[in-house]
Enzyme design. Structure first.
Site, PDB file in Angstrom:
ATOM      1  N   ASP A  90       0.864  -1.170   0.000  1.00  0.00           N
ATOM      2  CA  ASP A  90       0.000   0.000   0.000  1.00  0.00           C
ATOM      3  C   ASP A  90       0.911   1.234   0.000  1.00  0.00           C
ATOM      4  OD1 ASP A  90      -2.396   1.652   0.530  1.00  0.00           O
ATOM      5  OD2 ASP A  90      -1.485   1.882   2.511  1.00  0.00           O
ATOM      6  N   ASP A  93      -0.288   5.161   0.785  1.00  0.00           N
ATOM      7  CA  ASP A  93      -0.617   6.161   1.802  1.00  0.00           C
ATOM      8  C   ASP A  93      -0.703   5.530   3.187  1.00  0.00           C
ATOM      9  OD1 ASP A  93      -1.274   8.824   0.389  1.00  0.00           O
ATOM     10  OD2 ASP A  93      -2.309   7.328  -0.826  1.00  0.00           O
TER      11      ASP A  93
END
Length: 217
Positions: free
Chosen positions: A8, A10
């Site tokens: 991922d 953010d």
């Protein structure tokens, strides 16, 4: 056999989430209001999970365009002064050197992610990128992770997802990937299932991450 790591972006690689939450929290405070972290967490790792504008006075919502522009500039400025999450560069460098295929799977748009990866010199690490621009449904739907492993040419069972949020980890598991959750200050209180390995940070490098997932380093 583990062949790939899918990260991922953010809150996992770069903690953009804390900067955004603090700015929204300050905006609420300007109007004598409190932004509930539990409600905010519903929107982390996804798109449209929680609309913070609904909790603000009508006069603020009517001036939404101007205020949103101000917030965007403030958040971007805060993020520009940040470094990556501690230890994450080491993990990425070691994974690349060890021959693992690397990808990003993010509910953010490609322009946003490319901007920050480029600023921190990380774009070269990732063979593939799956973003909001590429799918019909973002996390917690598994589509982003399914796309990421497809682009890498590996089976889901051959990939490990590295996430910080409940929505993101839910998407990875639904796509058939193993997952290790490395929460940040904003996501640490989410109700992660006990069977998901959790690490407080990236200290210990790739070996510790793989050990948490039960993968020999």
């Amino acid at each position: 056999m583990l062949r790939a790591l899918v990260f991922d972006f953010d809150g996992t690689i770069l903690d953009t989430e804390k900067a955004e939450f603090l700015r929204w929290q300050a905006l609420y405070g300007e109007h004598g209001l409190t932004l509930d972290l539990g409600e905010w967490q519903q929107g982390i790792g996804t798109w449209g999970g929680f609309d913070p504008w609904h909790g603000l006075p009508p006069a603020v919502r009517e001036d939404r365009e101007r205020i949103a522009q101000r917030l965007s500039e403030e958040v971007a400025s805060d993020i520009a002064r940040q470094d990556l999450r501690p230890g994450v560069r080491q993990v990425l460098d070691e994974a690349r050197e060890a021959g693992y295929l690397l990808a990003v799977a993010t509910s953010s748009d490609r322009e946003w992610v490319e901007k920050w990866l480029g600023r921190h010199g990380l774009r070269k690490h990732f063979r593939a990128m799956a973003t909001r621009d590429d799918v019909a449904r973002v996390k917690p739907n598994p589509e982003l992770y399914s796309l990421a492993v497809g682009l890498l040419g590996v089976r889901p069972a051959e990939a490990l997802a590295v996430e910080d949020s409940l929505n993101g980890a839910t998407a990875a598991v639904a796509a058939g990937l193993a997952v290790v959750v490395v929460p940040n200050d904003v996501t640490a209180g989410q109700p992660f299932p006990e069977e998901w390995p959790l690490l407080p940070g990236f200290d210990g490098g790739l070996a510790k991450l793989l050990a948490a997932a039960g993968v020999p380093s």
